[in-house]
Design an enzyme around this catalytic site. Sequence first.
Site, PDB file in Angstrom:
ATOM      1  N   LYS A  13       0.839  -1.212   0.000  1.00  0.00           N
ATOM      2  CA  LYS A  13       0.000   0.000   0.000  1.00  0.00           C
ATOM      3  C   LYS A  13       0.870   1.257   0.000  1.00  0.00           C
ATOM      4  CE  LYS A  13      -2.123  -1.268   3.799  1.00  0.00           C
ATOM      5  NZ  LYS A  13      -1.442  -2.562   4.054  1.00  0.00           N
ATOM      6  N   ARG A  88     -10.124   0.270   8.198  1.00  0.00           N
ATOM      7  CA  ARG A  88      -9.585  -1.049   8.505  1.00  0.00           C
ATOM      8  C   ARG A  88     -10.599  -1.961   9.161  1.00  0.00           C
ATOM      9  NH1 ARG A  88      -4.030  -0.184   8.595  1.00  0.00           N
ATOM     10  NH2 ARG A  88      -2.692  -1.798   9.401  1.00  0.00           N
ATOM     11  N   ARG A 127      11.759  -5.515   5.008  1.00  0.00           N
ATOM     12  CA  ARG A 127      11.424  -4.095   4.821  1.00  0.00           C
ATOM     13  C   ARG A 127      12.257  -3.151   5.687  1.00  0.00           C
ATOM     14  NH1 ARG A 127       5.405  -1.985   5.518  1.00  0.00           N
ATOM     15  NH2 ARG A 127       5.628  -2.963   7.562  1.00  0.00           N
ATOM     16  N   ARG A 160      10.769  -1.482  11.163  1.00  0.00           N
ATOM     17  CA  ARG A 160       9.652  -1.231  12.074  1.00  0.00           C
ATOM     18  C   ARG A 160       9.599  -2.292  13.167  1.00  0.00           C
ATOM     19  NH1 ARG A 160       4.432  -0.031   8.358  1.00  0.00           N
ATOM     20  NH2 ARG A 160       3.463  -1.334   9.949  1.00  0.00           N
ATOM     21  N   ARG A 171      -0.714  -9.260  13.204  1.00  0.00           N
ATOM     22  CA  ARG A 171      -1.285  -8.270  12.266  1.00  0.00           C
ATOM     23  C   ARG A 171      -2.057  -8.959  11.149  1.00  0.00           C
ATOM     24  NH1 ARG A 171       4.035  -5.570  10.719  1.00  0.00           N
ATOM     25  NH2 ARG A 171       2.859  -4.472   9.116  1.00  0.00           N
TER      26      ARG A 171
HETATM   27  P1  AP5 Z   1       4.716  -1.693   1.904  1.00  0.00           P
HETATM   28  O1  AP5 Z   1       4.385  -0.845   0.733  1.00  0.00           O
HETATM   29  O2  AP5 Z   1       5.427  -1.078   3.041  1.00  0.00           O
HETATM   30  O3  AP5 Z   1       3.408  -2.487   2.408  1.00  0.00           O
HETATM   31  P2  AP5 Z   1       2.101  -1.958   3.130  1.00  0.00           P
HETATM   32  O4  AP5 Z   1       0.933  -2.558   2.427  1.00  0.00           O
HETATM   33  O5  AP5 Z   1       2.129  -0.476   3.263  1.00  0.00           O
HETATM   34  O6  AP5 Z   1       2.259  -2.706   4.515  1.00  0.00           O
HETATM   35  P3  AP5 Z   1       2.196  -2.157   6.004  1.00  0.00           P
HETATM   36  O7  AP5 Z   1       2.929  -3.160   6.842  1.00  0.00           O
HETATM   37  O8  AP5 Z   1       2.629  -0.736   6.091  1.00  0.00           O
HETATM   38  O9  AP5 Z   1       0.708  -2.253   6.302  1.00  0.00           O
HETATM   39  P4  AP5 Z   1       0.017  -2.299   7.638  1.00  0.00           P
HETATM   40  O10 AP5 Z   1      -1.355  -2.153   7.187  1.00  0.00           O
HETATM   41  O11 AP5 Z   1       0.294  -3.490   8.465  1.00  0.00           O
HETATM   42  O12 AP5 Z   1       0.709  -1.117   8.489  1.00  0.00           O
HETATM   43  P5  AP5 Z   1       0.217   0.325   8.884  1.00  0.00           P
HETATM   44  O13 AP5 Z   1       1.385   1.198   8.935  1.00  0.00           O
HETATM   45  O14 AP5 Z   1      -0.956   0.721   8.070  1.00  0.00           O
HETATM   46  O15 AP5 Z   1       5.564  -2.933   1.339  1.00  0.00           O
HETATM   47  C1  AP5 Z   1       6.057  -3.933   2.209  1.00  0.00           C
HETATM   48  C2  AP5 Z   1       7.447  -4.401   1.752  1.00  0.00           C
HETATM   49  O16 AP5 Z   1       7.331  -5.053   0.476  1.00  0.00           O
HETATM   50  C3  AP5 Z   1       8.457  -3.264   1.526  1.00  0.00           C
HETATM   51  O17 AP5 Z   1       9.713  -3.748   1.898  1.00  0.00           O
HETATM   52  C4  AP5 Z   1       8.389  -2.994   0.013  1.00  0.00           C
HETATM   53  O18 AP5 Z   1       9.598  -2.488  -0.474  1.00  0.00           O
HETATM   54  C5  AP5 Z   1       8.109  -4.397  -0.515  1.00  0.00           C
HETATM   55  N1  AP5 Z   1       7.292  -4.418  -1.731  1.00  0.00           N
HETATM   56  C6  AP5 Z   1       6.191  -3.657  -2.007  1.00  0.00           C
HETATM   57  N2  AP5 Z   1       5.654  -3.981  -3.197  1.00  0.00           N
HETATM   58  C7  AP5 Z   1       6.435  -5.002  -3.686  1.00  0.00           C
HETATM   59  C8  AP5 Z   1       6.379  -5.783  -4.885  1.00  0.00           C
HETATM   60  N3  AP5 Z   1       5.423  -5.599  -5.824  1.00  0.00           N
HETATM   61  N4  AP5 Z   1       7.302  -6.751  -5.055  1.00  0.00           N
HETATM   62  C9  AP5 Z   1       8.270  -6.969  -4.102  1.00  0.00           C
HETATM   63  N5  AP5 Z   1       8.376  -6.239  -2.961  1.00  0.00           N
HETATM   64  C10 AP5 Z   1       7.448  -5.274  -2.759  1.00  0.00           C
HETATM   65  O19 AP5 Z   1      -0.315   0.095  10.370  1.00  0.00           O
HETATM   66  C11 AP5 Z   1       0.550  -0.156  11.441  1.00  0.00           C
HETATM   67  C12 AP5 Z   1      -0.231  -0.219  12.743  1.00  0.00           C
HETATM   68  O20 AP5 Z   1      -0.850   1.053  13.009  1.00  0.00           O
HETATM   69  C13 AP5 Z   1      -1.380  -1.225  12.782  1.00  0.00           C
HETATM   70  O21 AP5 Z   1      -0.944  -2.520  13.114  1.00  0.00           O
HETATM   71  C14 AP5 Z   1      -2.271  -0.601  13.849  1.00  0.00           C
HETATM   72  O22 AP5 Z   1      -1.777  -0.853  15.143  1.00  0.00           O
HETATM   73  C15 AP5 Z   1      -2.141   0.890  13.569  1.00  0.00           C
HETATM   74  N6  AP5 Z   1      -3.148   1.356  12.602  1.00  0.00           N
HETATM   75  C16 AP5 Z   1      -2.914   1.877  11.356  1.00  0.00           C
HETATM   76  N7  AP5 Z   1      -4.061   2.185  10.750  1.00  0.00           N
HETATM   77  C17 AP5 Z   1      -5.066   1.862  11.593  1.00  0.00           C
HETATM   78  C18 AP5 Z   1      -6.468   1.929  11.516  1.00  0.00           C
HETATM   79  N8  AP5 Z   1      -7.096   2.390  10.424  1.00  0.00           N
HETATM   80  N9  AP5 Z   1      -7.191   1.494  12.584  1.00  0.00           N
HETATM   81  C19 AP5 Z   1      -6.582   1.050  13.694  1.00  0.00           C
HETATM   82  N10 AP5 Z   1      -5.243   0.928  13.834  1.00  0.00           N
HETATM   83  C20 AP5 Z   1      -4.486   1.333  12.789  1.00  0.00           C
HETATM   84 MG    MG Z   2       2.338   0.868   4.879  1.00  0.00          MG
END
Ligand code: AP5
Ligand code: MG
Length: 216
Positions: A13, A88, A127, A160, A171
């Site tokens: 994402k 989410r 990552r 992270r 997660r």
């Molecule tokens: P990346 O682009 O970083 O993936 P992502 O989908 O953004 O994954 P996240 O881990 O950030 O999602 P998340 O939803 O768990 O975390 P968030 O920060 O929202 O890519 C991942 C890796 O793959 C990277 O190394 C990248 O280089 C690689 N990659 C990407 N595309 C690729 C491809 N095509 N091929 C190969 N490699 C590739 O949330 C964190 C925490 O915050 C949650 O756990 C929760 O506690 C809280 N939180 C956030 N939002 C909410 C909400 N709405 N409600 C409640 N709690 C929330």
């Molecule tokens: Mg992300």
Amino acid sequence: MYVILLGAPGAGKGTQADTLVRELELVHVASGDLFRQALGQGTELGLKAKSYMEKGMLVPDEVTIQMVLERLSAPDCESGVILDGFPRNLNQAEALDKALAEQGKAIDRVVYIKVSEDELVRRLSGRWICRDCQMPYHATDSPPRVWGKCDKCGGELYQRADDIPETVKERLGVYFAETAPLIDYYTRTGKLLEVEGKGGAAKVGSRILSALGEGR
Ligand code: AP5
Ligand code: MG
Ligand code: ZN
């Protein structure tokens, strides 16, 4: 245009948001990034979020919804937004629909990036992200030009705390229980575009752009 990026942790994402922001001139609003910024600044919001994020649990809705809606009401969001990591769960999705409807707006498209569980785990374990602009990199798939430094802003890269295997497992569990039902929710409204997340980031990016182009 209001676009939601939906997908499991590690689906790409944040990676794809970076492309879409440039190509479609939208503002990137990522709930996880907002929480991590607050955490870095040691604000009350950051402290509230910390214990949930460390465990891989969702931060309570009342905190999250208020934070995101406040961000969306800023002037720079007027002409369009890429939402990443929000909504989410169903409660957040309904709150978002309601808040947008009150301003005569609506979500246009929801891009669901589909990736297998094995690949999600592989991506998260390699990552590194930028401490300043939060751009994600991957140790082998998409390393930065200079190791340890962000290509975009020169910021320091770090891993992270919630990317350790136990928390990733938690997660993913939360994702399947609470977030995956949104696929149905947005399918029913005819807004969902499913995109295959396999292959490199550039390939996935062009799939998303063409899906959005066809959907418009
Ligand atoms: P990346 O682009 O970083 O993936 P992502 O989908 O953004 O994954 P996240 O881990 O950030 O999602 P998340 O939803 O768990 O975390 P968030 O920060 O929202 O890519 C991942 C890796 O793959 C990277 O190394 C990248 O280089 C690689 N990659 C990407 N595309 C690729 C491809 N095509 N091929 C190969 N490699 C590739 O949330 C964190 C925490 O915050 C949650 O756990 C929760 O506690 C809280 N939180 C956030 N939002 C909410 C909400 N709405 N409600 C409640 N709690 C929330
Ligand atoms: Mg992300
Ligand atoms: Zn950076």
